[in-house]
Design a protein around this motif. Structure first.
Motif, short mmCIF file in Angstrom:
data_model
loop_
_atom_site.label_atom_id
_atom_site.label_comp_id
_atom_site.label_asym_id
_atom_site.label_seq_id
_atom_site.Cartn_x
_atom_site.Cartn_y
_atom_site.Cartn_z
N TRP A 48 0.84 -1.20 0.00
CA TRP A 48 0.00 0.00 0.00
C TRP A 48 0.87 1.25 0.00
N TYR A 49 1.91 1.23 0.82
CA TYR A 49 2.80 2.38 0.91
C TYR A 49 3.46 2.66 -0.44
N SER A 50 3.93 1.62 -1.13
CA SER A 50 4.56 1.83 -2.44
C SER A 50 3.57 2.48 -3.39
N ARG A 51 2.33 2.03 -3.30
CA ARG A 51 1.31 2.54 -4.22
C ARG A 51 1.04 4.03 -3.97
N ILE A 52 0.80 4.38 -2.72
CA ILE A 52 0.46 5.77 -2.40
C ILE A 52 1.68 6.66 -2.59
N ASP A 53 2.86 6.11 -2.28
CA ASP A 53 4.11 6.86 -2.46
C ASP A 53 4.27 7.25 -3.92
N GLU A 54 4.08 6.25 -4.79
CA GLU A 54 4.22 6.49 -6.21
C GLU A 54 3.22 7.54 -6.69
N HIS A 55 2.00 7.40 -6.16
CA HIS A 55 0.96 8.32 -6.58
C HIS A 55 1.25 9.76 -6.15
N LEU A 56 1.69 9.92 -4.92
CA LEU A 56 1.98 11.27 -4.42
C LEU A 56 3.15 11.88 -5.18
N THR A 69 6.92 9.48 5.83
CA THR A 69 5.48 9.57 5.69
C THR A 69 5.03 11.00 5.48
N LEU A 70 6.01 11.89 5.27
CA LEU A 70 5.70 13.30 5.15
C LEU A 70 5.96 13.76 3.71
N TYR A 71 4.95 14.33 3.07
CA TYR A 71 5.06 14.78 1.69
C TYR A 71 4.69 16.25 1.61
N PHE A 72 5.34 16.97 0.70
CA PHE A 72 5.03 18.39 0.61
C PHE A 72 5.19 18.87 -0.82
N ARG A 73 4.49 19.95 -1.14
CA ARG A 73 4.59 20.56 -2.46
C ARG A 73 4.51 22.07 -2.29
N ASN A 74 5.43 22.78 -2.88
CA ASN A 74 5.42 24.25 -2.80
C ASN A 74 5.24 24.82 -4.20
N SER A 75 4.48 25.90 -4.26
CA SER A 75 4.54 26.69 -5.49
C SER A 75 4.42 28.14 -5.04
N ASN A 76 5.42 28.92 -5.38
CA ASN A 76 5.55 30.28 -4.90
C ASN A 76 5.45 30.28 -3.37
N SER A 77 4.48 30.98 -2.83
CA SER A 77 4.41 31.02 -1.37
C SER A 77 3.37 30.04 -0.84
N ASP A 78 2.72 29.34 -1.76
CA ASP A 78 1.71 28.38 -1.31
C ASP A 78 2.34 27.02 -1.07
N TYR A 79 1.85 26.36 -0.06
CA TYR A 79 2.35 25.02 0.19
C TYR A 79 1.24 24.10 0.66
N MET A 98 -5.91 24.85 -3.30
CA MET A 98 -4.87 23.85 -3.54
C MET A 98 -5.23 22.53 -2.83
N ILE A 99 -5.76 22.69 -1.62
CA ILE A 99 -6.13 21.50 -0.84
C ILE A 99 -7.32 20.79 -1.49
N ASP A 100 -8.32 21.58 -1.89
CA ASP A 100 -9.49 20.99 -2.54
C ASP A 100 -9.09 20.26 -3.81
N ASN A 101 -8.19 20.90 -4.53
CA ASN A 101 -7.69 20.32 -5.76
C ASN A 101 -7.05 18.96 -5.51
N PHE A 102 -6.22 18.94 -4.48
CA PHE A 102 -5.52 17.71 -4.11
C PHE A 102 -6.52 16.61 -3.76
N LYS A 103 -7.53 16.98 -3.00
CA LYS A 103 -8.53 16.00 -2.59
C LYS A 103 -9.21 15.37 -3.80
N SER A 104 -9.57 16.22 -4.76
CA SER A 104 -10.28 15.65 -5.91
C SER A 104 -9.32 14.81 -6.76
N GLU A 105 -8.07 15.23 -6.81
CA GLU A 105 -7.08 14.42 -7.54
C GLU A 105 -6.95 13.03 -6.92
#
Lengths: 404, 65
Positions: A48-56, A69-79, A98-105
Protein backbone atom coordinates in the motif's frame (compact mmCIF):
# COMPACT_ATOMS: atom_id res chain seq x y z
CA UNK A 1 -9.26 5.98 2.82
CA UNK A 2 -11.49 2.99 2.23
CA UNK A 3 -10.03 -0.51 2.07
CA UNK A 4 -6.62 1.02 1.50
CA UNK A 5 -4.62 -2.19 1.49
CA UNK A 6 -6.59 -3.58 -1.45
CA UNK A 7 -4.92 -0.91 -3.58
CA UNK A 8 -1.41 -2.26 -3.16
CA UNK A 9 0.19 -4.28 -5.96
CA UNK A 10 2.09 -7.38 -4.94
CA UNK A 11 5.59 -8.15 -6.08
CA UNK A 12 5.66 -11.62 -4.62
CA UNK A 13 3.81 -14.59 -6.04
CA UNK A 14 1.10 -15.55 -3.60
CA UNK A 15 -1.57 -18.19 -3.98
CA UNK A 16 -4.69 -18.34 -1.87
CA UNK A 17 -7.45 -20.85 -1.53
CA UNK A 18 -10.87 -20.15 -2.88
CA UNK A 19 -12.98 -18.25 -0.37
CA UNK A 20 -15.78 -20.08 1.38
CA UNK A 21 -19.08 -19.73 -0.39
CA UNK A 22 -17.36 -18.80 -3.65
CA UNK A 23 -15.78 -22.12 -4.55
CA UNK A 24 -16.22 -22.87 -8.21
CA UNK A 25 -17.97 -26.20 -8.56
CA UNK A 26 -15.94 -28.83 -10.34
CA UNK A 27 -12.74 -26.81 -9.88
CA UNK A 28 -12.33 -27.11 -6.12
CA UNK A 29 -8.64 -27.97 -6.47
CA UNK A 30 -7.75 -24.67 -8.09
CA UNK A 31 -6.26 -21.69 -6.27
CA UNK A 32 -6.04 -17.97 -6.96
CA UNK A 33 -2.88 -16.05 -7.78
CA UNK A 34 -3.06 -12.63 -6.15
CA UNK A 35 -2.25 -9.51 -8.10
CA UNK A 36 -3.20 -7.02 -5.42
CA UNK A 37 -2.85 -7.28 -1.67
CA UNK A 38 -5.49 -8.54 0.70
CA UNK A 39 -5.89 -7.66 4.35
CA UNK A 40 -3.90 -9.98 6.56
CA UNK A 41 -0.91 -10.33 4.26
CA UNK A 42 2.34 -9.47 5.95
CA UNK A 43 3.40 -7.24 3.08
CA UNK A 44 0.00 -5.55 2.62
CA UNK A 45 0.98 -2.28 4.37
CA UNK A 46 4.19 -2.11 2.43
CA UNK A 47 2.47 -2.73 -0.88
CA UNK A 48 0.00 0.00 0.00
CA UNK A 49 2.80 2.38 0.91
CA UNK A 50 4.56 1.83 -2.44
CA UNK A 51 1.31 2.54 -4.22
CA UNK A 52 0.46 5.77 -2.40
CA UNK A 53 4.11 6.86 -2.46
CA UNK A 54 4.22 6.49 -6.21
CA UNK A 55 0.96 8.32 -6.58
CA UNK A 56 1.98 11.27 -4.42
CA UNK A 57 5.30 11.59 -6.24
CA UNK A 58 3.38 11.60 -9.51
CA UNK A 59 1.35 14.52 -8.19
CA UNK A 60 4.64 16.41 -7.85
CA UNK A 61 4.97 15.96 -4.14
CA UNK A 62 8.38 15.70 -2.57
CA UNK A 63 9.04 13.22 0.17
CA UNK A 64 10.85 14.23 3.31
CA UNK A 65 14.09 12.30 3.67
CA UNK A 66 13.90 12.43 7.42
CA UNK A 67 10.33 11.24 7.73
CA UNK A 68 9.16 8.90 5.03
CA UNK A 69 5.48 9.57 5.69
CA UNK A 70 5.70 13.30 5.15
CA UNK A 71 5.06 14.78 1.69
CA UNK A 72 5.03 18.39 0.61
CA UNK A 73 4.59 20.56 -2.46
CA UNK A 74 5.42 24.25 -2.80
CA UNK A 75 4.54 26.69 -5.49
CA UNK A 76 5.55 30.28 -4.90
CA UNK A 77 4.41 31.02 -1.37
CA UNK A 78 1.71 28.38 -1.31
CA UNK A 79 2.35 25.02 0.19
CA UNK A 80 0.52 21.83 0.93
CA UNK A 81 1.67 19.14 3.33
CA UNK A 82 0.43 15.57 3.56
CA UNK A 83 1.17 13.32 6.49
CA UNK A 84 0.43 9.66 6.01
CA UNK A 85 -0.61 7.38 8.84
CA UNK A 86 -1.18 4.04 7.11
CA UNK A 87 -4.59 4.73 5.59
CA UNK A 88 -5.26 8.09 7.19
CA UNK A 89 -4.13 11.19 5.35
CA UNK A 90 -3.70 14.42 7.19
CA UNK A 91 -3.60 17.35 4.77
CA UNK A 92 -2.68 20.91 5.62
CA UNK A 93 -1.62 23.98 3.70
CA UNK A 94 -2.14 27.69 3.33
CA UNK A 95 -4.24 27.65 0.18
CA UNK A 96 -7.74 26.18 0.36
CA UNK A 97 -8.17 25.71 -3.38
CA UNK A 98 -4.87 23.85 -3.54
CA UNK A 99 -6.13 21.50 -0.84
CA UNK A 100 -9.49 20.99 -2.54
CA UNK A 101 -7.69 20.32 -5.76
CA UNK A 102 -5.52 17.71 -4.11
CA UNK A 103 -8.53 16.00 -2.59
CA UNK A 104 -10.28 15.65 -5.91
CA UNK A 105 -7.08 14.42 -7.54
CA UNK A 106 -6.85 11.73 -4.89
CA UNK A 107 -10.49 10.74 -5.09
CA UNK A 108 -10.14 10.06 -8.80
CA UNK A 109 -7.76 7.22 -8.04
CA UNK A 110 -8.64 5.98 -4.57
CA UNK A 111 -11.92 5.43 -2.87
CA UNK A 112 -11.85 7.74 0.11
CA UNK A 113 -13.99 9.92 2.31
CA UNK A 114 -13.23 13.51 3.20
CA UNK A 115 -13.72 13.97 6.91
CA UNK A 116 -13.45 17.74 6.54
CA UNK A 117 -11.74 19.83 9.14
CA UNK A 118 -9.74 17.62 11.44
CA UNK A 119 -11.67 16.89 14.62
CA UNK A 120 -10.42 13.46 15.54
CA UNK A 121 -7.13 11.91 14.47
CA UNK A 122 -5.46 8.80 15.90
CA UNK A 123 -7.56 9.08 19.03
CA UNK A 124 -6.62 12.72 19.50
CA UNK A 125 -9.45 15.20 19.71
CA UNK A 126 -8.50 18.31 17.77
CA UNK A 127 -10.19 21.67 18.21
CA UNK A 128 -9.43 24.63 16.03
CA UNK A 129 -10.34 28.10 17.16
CA UNK A 130 -9.20 31.67 16.81
CA UNK A 131 -6.50 31.17 19.44
CA UNK A 132 -4.92 28.21 17.75
CA UNK A 133 -5.28 24.46 18.02
CA UNK A 134 -6.05 22.42 21.09
CA UNK A 135 -5.51 18.67 21.22
CA UNK A 136 -6.62 16.29 23.95
CA UNK A 137 -7.70 12.71 24.60
CA UNK A 138 -10.52 13.29 27.02
CA UNK A 139 -12.62 10.46 25.65
CA UNK A 140 -9.76 8.03 25.89
CA UNK A 141 -8.91 9.17 29.42
CA UNK A 142 -12.49 8.44 30.46
CA UNK A 143 -12.25 4.99 28.93
CA UNK A 144 -9.15 4.28 31.03
CA UNK A 145 -11.01 5.21 34.20
CA UNK A 146 -13.84 2.93 33.18
CA UNK A 147 -11.61 0.05 32.18
CA UNK A 148 -9.87 0.00 35.54
CA UNK A 149 -13.06 0.74 37.46
CA UNK A 150 -11.74 4.00 38.84
CA UNK A 151 -14.51 6.33 37.74
CA UNK A 152 -15.39 7.14 41.32
CA UNK A 153 -11.85 7.54 42.65
CA UNK A 154 -10.59 10.62 44.42
CA UNK A 155 -8.40 12.83 42.27
CA UNK A 156 -4.79 13.79 42.99
CA UNK A 157 -3.04 17.07 42.22
CA UNK A 158 0.15 15.50 40.83
CA UNK A 159 0.85 12.20 39.07
CA UNK A 160 3.63 11.06 41.36
CA UNK A 161 4.70 11.43 44.98
CA UNK A 162 7.81 13.57 45.42
CA UNK A 163 9.35 11.44 48.13
CA UNK A 164 8.67 8.04 46.70
CA UNK A 165 11.47 5.97 45.13
CA UNK A 166 10.85 2.78 43.23
CA UNK A 167 13.03 -0.27 42.85
CA UNK A 168 12.71 -3.74 41.40
CA UNK A 169 12.73 -5.78 44.57
CA UNK A 170 10.86 -3.75 47.11
CA UNK A 171 9.67 -6.75 49.10
CA UNK A 172 6.00 -5.93 48.50
CA UNK A 173 3.66 -8.57 47.11
CA UNK A 174 3.72 -8.99 43.36
CA UNK A 175 0.61 -8.08 41.38
CA UNK A 176 -0.95 -9.51 38.25
CA UNK A 177 1.48 -8.38 35.57
CA UNK A 178 -1.10 -8.48 32.81
CA UNK A 179 -3.22 -5.82 34.51
CA UNK A 180 -0.21 -3.67 35.36
CA UNK A 181 1.10 -3.84 31.81
CA UNK A 182 -2.28 -3.08 30.39
CA UNK A 183 -2.62 -0.03 32.64
CA UNK A 184 0.84 1.27 31.78
CA UNK A 185 0.14 0.66 28.10
CA UNK A 186 -3.07 2.69 28.32
CA UNK A 187 -1.28 5.53 30.11
CA UNK A 188 1.55 5.41 27.59
CA UNK A 189 -0.89 6.08 24.78
CA UNK A 190 -2.35 8.95 26.77
CA UNK A 191 1.06 10.64 26.82
CA UNK A 192 0.46 11.55 23.16
CA UNK A 193 -1.23 14.71 24.42
CA UNK A 194 -0.18 14.61 28.07
CA UNK A 195 3.54 15.31 28.52
CA UNK A 196 2.73 16.10 32.16
CA UNK A 197 2.44 12.38 32.95
CA UNK A 198 5.30 11.35 30.69
CA UNK A 199 7.87 11.09 33.46
CA UNK A 200 5.61 9.11 35.81
CA UNK A 201 4.57 6.67 33.11
CA UNK A 202 8.06 6.17 31.77
CA UNK A 203 9.33 5.60 35.31
CA UNK A 204 6.64 3.05 36.13
CA UNK A 205 7.11 1.25 32.82
CA UNK A 206 10.55 0.16 34.05
CA UNK A 207 8.83 -2.28 36.36
CA UNK A 208 6.64 -4.07 33.86
CA UNK A 209 8.39 -7.38 34.49
CA UNK A 210 8.41 -7.19 38.29
CA UNK A 211 5.34 -5.18 39.19
CA UNK A 212 4.58 -5.12 42.90
CA UNK A 213 1.79 -3.59 44.99
CA UNK A 214 3.92 -0.47 45.38
CA UNK A 215 4.23 0.03 41.62
CA UNK A 216 0.58 -0.72 41.04
CA UNK A 217 -0.44 1.79 43.67
CA UNK A 218 1.76 4.42 42.04
CA UNK A 219 0.22 3.63 38.63
CA UNK A 220 -3.24 4.05 40.12
CA UNK A 221 -2.15 7.38 41.51
CA UNK A 222 -1.39 8.51 37.95
CA UNK A 223 -4.94 7.50 37.03
CA UNK A 224 -6.24 9.48 39.98
CA UNK A 225 -4.31 12.48 38.73
CA UNK A 226 -5.88 11.95 35.29
CA UNK A 227 -9.30 11.83 36.93
CA UNK A 228 -8.86 15.42 38.10
CA UNK A 229 -7.48 16.60 34.77
CA UNK A 230 -9.65 14.74 32.24
CA UNK A 231 -10.12 17.65 29.90
CA UNK A 232 -6.44 18.59 29.81
CA UNK A 233 -4.49 18.66 26.58
CA UNK A 234 -1.98 20.80 24.73
CA UNK A 235 -2.74 24.22 23.38
CA UNK A 236 -0.79 25.40 20.33
CA UNK A 237 -1.24 29.14 20.02
CA UNK A 238 -0.89 31.18 16.86
CA UNK A 239 2.68 32.36 16.53
CA UNK A 240 4.50 34.64 14.15
CA UNK A 241 8.01 33.31 13.94
CA UNK A 242 8.75 29.65 14.15
CA UNK A 243 11.93 29.65 16.15
CA UNK A 244 12.56 26.20 17.50
CA UNK A 245 13.62 26.20 21.12
CA UNK A 246 14.39 23.38 23.45
CA UNK A 247 15.05 22.39 27.04
CA UNK A 248 17.22 19.51 28.16
CA UNK A 249 17.54 18.28 31.70
CA UNK A 250 18.39 15.21 33.71
CA UNK A 251 18.02 13.98 37.24
CA UNK A 252 21.01 12.49 39.00
CA UNK A 253 21.28 8.77 39.63
CA UNK A 254 17.52 8.55 40.17
CA UNK A 255 17.21 4.84 39.54
CA UNK A 256 17.89 2.85 42.76
CA UNK A 257 18.52 -0.35 40.87
CA UNK A 258 21.40 0.72 38.67
CA UNK A 259 22.13 4.33 39.63
CA UNK A 260 21.43 5.54 36.13
CA UNK A 261 20.02 8.99 35.49
CA UNK A 262 17.00 10.04 33.46
CA UNK A 263 17.19 12.38 30.45
CA UNK A 264 14.36 14.62 29.49
CA UNK A 265 13.91 17.14 26.72
CA UNK A 266 11.12 19.09 25.09
CA UNK A 267 10.76 21.39 22.09
CA UNK A 268 8.35 24.14 21.14
CA UNK A 269 7.94 27.25 19.03
CA UNK A 270 7.32 29.23 22.18
CA UNK A 271 3.82 27.93 22.82
CA UNK A 272 2.78 24.30 23.54
CA UNK A 273 5.54 21.70 23.32
CA UNK A 274 5.21 19.25 20.45
CA UNK A 275 8.18 16.96 20.89
CA UNK A 276 9.33 15.55 24.20
CA UNK A 277 11.01 12.58 25.78
CA UNK A 278 11.75 11.14 29.20
CA UNK A 279 14.11 8.20 29.20
CA UNK A 280 16.57 6.46 31.44
CA UNK A 281 20.12 6.97 30.23
CA UNK A 282 22.12 4.08 28.87
CA UNK A 283 25.25 4.87 30.82
CA UNK A 284 25.93 5.52 34.45
CA UNK A 285 26.87 9.16 34.62
CA UNK A 286 29.68 9.87 37.06
CA UNK A 287 28.74 13.47 37.73
CA UNK A 288 25.69 15.69 37.44
CA UNK A 289 27.47 17.50 34.63
CA UNK A 290 27.86 14.26 32.73
CA UNK A 291 24.21 13.32 33.25
CA UNK A 292 23.14 16.75 31.97
CA UNK A 293 25.56 16.44 29.10
CA UNK A 294 24.06 13.10 28.07
CA UNK A 295 20.58 14.66 28.20
CA UNK A 296 21.84 17.52 26.02
CA UNK A 297 23.14 14.99 23.48
CA UNK A 298 19.74 13.30 23.30
CA UNK A 299 18.17 16.71 22.74
CA UNK A 300 20.81 17.56 20.14
CA UNK A 301 19.96 14.47 18.10
CA UNK A 302 16.33 15.46 18.19
CA UNK A 303 17.24 19.02 17.17
CA UNK A 304 19.01 17.76 14.07
CA UNK A 305 15.99 15.72 13.06
CA UNK A 306 13.49 18.50 13.78
CA UNK A 307 15.58 21.01 11.85
CA UNK A 308 15.68 18.76 8.82
CA UNK A 309 11.92 18.37 8.82
CA UNK A 310 11.41 22.09 9.33
CA UNK A 311 13.70 22.74 6.38
CA UNK A 312 11.56 20.37 4.31
CA UNK A 313 8.51 22.36 5.32
CA UNK A 314 10.19 25.53 4.08
CA UNK A 315 10.74 26.75 7.61
CA UNK A 316 14.47 26.43 7.67
CA UNK A 317 15.99 27.52 10.95
CA UNK A 318 18.52 30.19 10.08
CA UNK A 319 19.99 30.50 13.53
CA UNK A 320 21.34 27.79 15.78
CA UNK A 321 18.60 26.16 17.84
CA UNK A 322 18.89 27.25 21.44
CA UNK A 323 18.63 24.48 23.96
CA UNK A 324 18.31 25.49 27.60
CA UNK A 325 20.43 23.58 30.09
CA UNK A 326 20.62 24.39 33.79
CA UNK A 327 24.14 23.12 34.36
CA UNK A 328 27.08 25.42 33.62
CA UNK A 329 29.62 22.61 33.65
CA UNK A 330 27.76 20.67 30.96
CA UNK A 331 27.76 23.77 28.75
CA UNK A 332 31.44 24.31 29.40
CA UNK A 333 32.24 20.74 28.41
CA UNK A 334 30.32 21.17 25.19
CA UNK A 335 32.32 24.29 24.32
CA UNK A 336 35.77 23.56 25.47
CA UNK A 337 37.92 20.47 25.55
CA UNK A 338 39.80 21.81 28.54
CA UNK A 339 37.79 19.85 31.09
CA UNK A 340 39.80 16.83 30.21
CA UNK A 341 40.16 15.44 33.72
CA UNK A 342 36.46 15.12 34.22
CA UNK A 343 35.61 14.00 30.73
CA UNK A 344 38.29 11.53 29.75
CA UNK A 345 35.93 8.61 30.29
CA UNK A 346 33.24 10.11 28.02
CA UNK A 347 32.39 7.96 25.11
CA UNK A 348 33.37 9.21 21.72
CA UNK A 349 29.86 9.81 20.49
CA UNK A 350 29.35 12.40 23.16
CA UNK A 351 31.91 14.63 21.50
CA UNK A 352 29.65 15.07 18.55
CA UNK A 353 27.81 17.79 20.42
CA UNK A 354 30.90 20.00 20.12
CA UNK A 355 30.96 19.46 16.43
CA UNK A 356 27.37 20.44 15.78
CA UNK A 357 27.76 23.44 18.07
CA UNK A 358 30.61 24.53 15.86
CA UNK A 359 28.40 24.05 12.79
CA UNK A 360 25.91 26.42 14.40
CA UNK A 361 23.06 23.98 14.38
CA UNK A 362 22.60 23.97 18.10
CA UNK A 363 23.60 26.24 20.93
CA UNK A 364 23.41 25.29 24.56
CA UNK A 365 22.43 28.21 26.72
CA UNK A 366 22.21 28.46 30.44
CA UNK A 367 18.91 28.82 32.20
CA UNK A 368 18.12 28.87 35.90
CA UNK A 369 16.72 25.68 37.36
CA UNK A 370 13.43 27.48 38.02
CA UNK A 371 13.04 28.12 34.31
CA UNK A 372 13.95 24.60 33.27
CA UNK A 373 10.78 23.26 31.63
CA UNK A 374 12.24 19.80 31.09
CA UNK A 375 12.29 19.40 34.87
CA UNK A 376 8.77 18.04 34.60
CA UNK A 377 10.11 15.21 32.43
CA UNK A 378 12.87 14.07 34.72
CA UNK A 379 11.73 14.17 38.32
CA UNK A 380 8.69 14.16 40.59
CA UNK A 381 7.70 17.70 41.56
CA UNK A 382 5.74 19.42 44.28
CA UNK A 383 2.21 20.58 43.48
CA UNK A 384 3.09 24.28 43.06
CA UNK A 385 6.12 23.68 40.88
CA UNK A 386 4.33 20.99 38.87
CA UNK A 387 1.41 23.28 38.09
CA UNK A 388 3.67 26.14 37.02
CA UNK A 389 5.68 23.93 34.65
CA UNK A 390 2.59 22.16 33.35
CA UNK A 391 1.18 25.50 32.36
CA UNK A 392 4.46 26.58 30.76
CA UNK A 393 4.71 23.52 28.53
CA UNK A 394 1.25 24.34 27.20
CA UNK A 395 -0.78 21.69 29.00
CA UNK A 396 -4.07 23.13 30.16
CA UNK A 397 -7.73 22.38 30.46
CA UNK A 398 -10.10 22.61 27.53
CA UNK A 399 -12.04 25.31 29.29
CA UNK A 400 -9.22 27.63 30.28
CA UNK A 401 -7.43 27.46 26.95
CA UNK A 402 -8.48 31.01 26.13
CA UNK A 403 -6.28 32.30 28.92
CA UNK A 404 -3.22 30.28 27.98
CA UNK B 1 0.62 -23.67 -9.47
CA UNK B 2 4.34 -24.29 -8.88
CA UNK B 3 5.39 -27.38 -6.93
CA UNK B 4 7.19 -25.62 -4.07
CA UNK B 5 4.35 -23.20 -3.31
CA UNK B 6 1.54 -23.72 -0.87
CA UNK B 7 -1.73 -21.84 -1.09
CA UNK B 8 -2.60 -19.69 1.92
CA UNK B 9 -5.96 -19.98 3.59
CA UNK B 10 -8.47 -17.16 3.56
CA UNK B 11 -11.45 -16.45 5.72
CA UNK B 12 -14.39 -14.11 5.85
CA UNK B 13 -14.62 -11.60 8.65
CA UNK B 14 -18.04 -10.18 9.39
CA UNK B 15 -18.46 -7.02 11.37
CA UNK B 16 -21.50 -5.07 12.39
CA UNK B 17 -20.76 -1.37 12.42
CA UNK B 18 -22.84 0.60 14.88
CA UNK B 19 -23.86 4.22 14.86
CA UNK B 20 -23.07 6.41 17.84
CA UNK B 21 -26.54 5.76 19.29
CA UNK B 22 -26.11 1.99 19.08
CA UNK B 23 -28.31 1.35 16.04
CA UNK B 24 -26.93 -0.76 13.25
CA UNK B 25 -25.13 1.24 10.57
CA UNK B 26 -24.05 -1.53 8.21
CA UNK B 27 -23.01 -5.12 8.03
CA UNK B 28 -19.51 -5.37 6.73
CA UNK B 29 -17.79 -8.38 5.22
CA UNK B 30 -14.11 -8.52 4.40
CA UNK B 31 -12.03 -11.33 2.99
CA UNK B 32 -8.74 -11.70 4.83
CA UNK B 33 -5.69 -13.85 4.30
CA UNK B 34 -4.36 -15.97 7.13
CA UNK B 35 -1.09 -14.07 7.18
CA UNK B 36 0.27 -16.19 10.00
CA UNK B 37 0.80 -18.99 7.48
CA UNK B 38 3.19 -16.88 5.44
CA UNK B 39 6.83 -17.83 5.59
CA UNK B 40 9.56 -15.20 5.58
CA UNK B 41 11.63 -15.34 2.40
CA UNK B 42 9.07 -17.52 0.64
CA UNK B 43 5.84 -15.55 0.71
CA UNK B 44 7.23 -12.19 1.75
CA UNK B 45 10.53 -10.53 2.40
CA UNK B 46 10.24 -6.89 3.35
CA UNK B 47 7.51 -5.43 5.46
CA UNK B 48 6.92 -1.83 6.41
CA UNK B 49 4.00 0.22 7.63
CA UNK B 50 3.91 3.92 6.86
CA UNK B 51 3.37 5.37 10.32
CA UNK B 52 3.97 9.02 11.04
CA UNK B 53 5.70 9.88 14.28
CA UNK B 54 3.46 11.63 16.74
CA UNK B 55 6.13 14.34 17.03
CA UNK B 56 5.63 15.08 13.36
CA UNK B 57 1.88 15.23 13.62
CA UNK B 58 1.99 17.47 16.66
CA UNK B 59 4.53 19.66 14.94
CA UNK B 60 2.27 20.10 11.94
CA UNK B 61 -0.52 21.08 14.31
CA UNK B 62 1.78 23.55 16.05
CA UNK B 63 2.66 25.04 12.68
CA UNK B 64 -0.94 25.07 11.49
CA UNK B 65 -2.10 26.92 14.61
Amino acid sequence: MKSAFLNGYLQEEIFVEQPKGFVVRGEEEKVYLLKKALYGLKQAPRAWYSRIDEHLLKLDFKKSLSESTLYFRNSNSDYIVVSLYVDDLFVTGNNQSMIDNFKSEMMKVFEMTDLGEMAYFLGMEVQQNQYGIFICQQKYAKEILKKFKMEECKSMPTPINVKEKFCKDDGADKVDEAIYRSLIGCLMYLTATRPDIMHAVSLLSRFMHCASEVHFKAAKRVVRYIKGTLSYGIQFSCIENFDLQGYADSDWAGSCDDMKSTSGYCFSFGSGIFSWCSKKQEIIAQSTAEAEYVAAIAAANQVLWLRKILADLDMEQKKATRVNVDNQAAIAISNNPIFHGKTKHFKLKYYFLREIQKNEEIQLIYCRTEDQLADILTKPLSKTRFEILRNKIGVCSKRCKEEC
Amino acid sequence: MPEHKKPIGVKWVYRTKLNVDGTINKHKARLVVKGYAQIFGVDFSETFAPIARLDTIRKLLAVAA
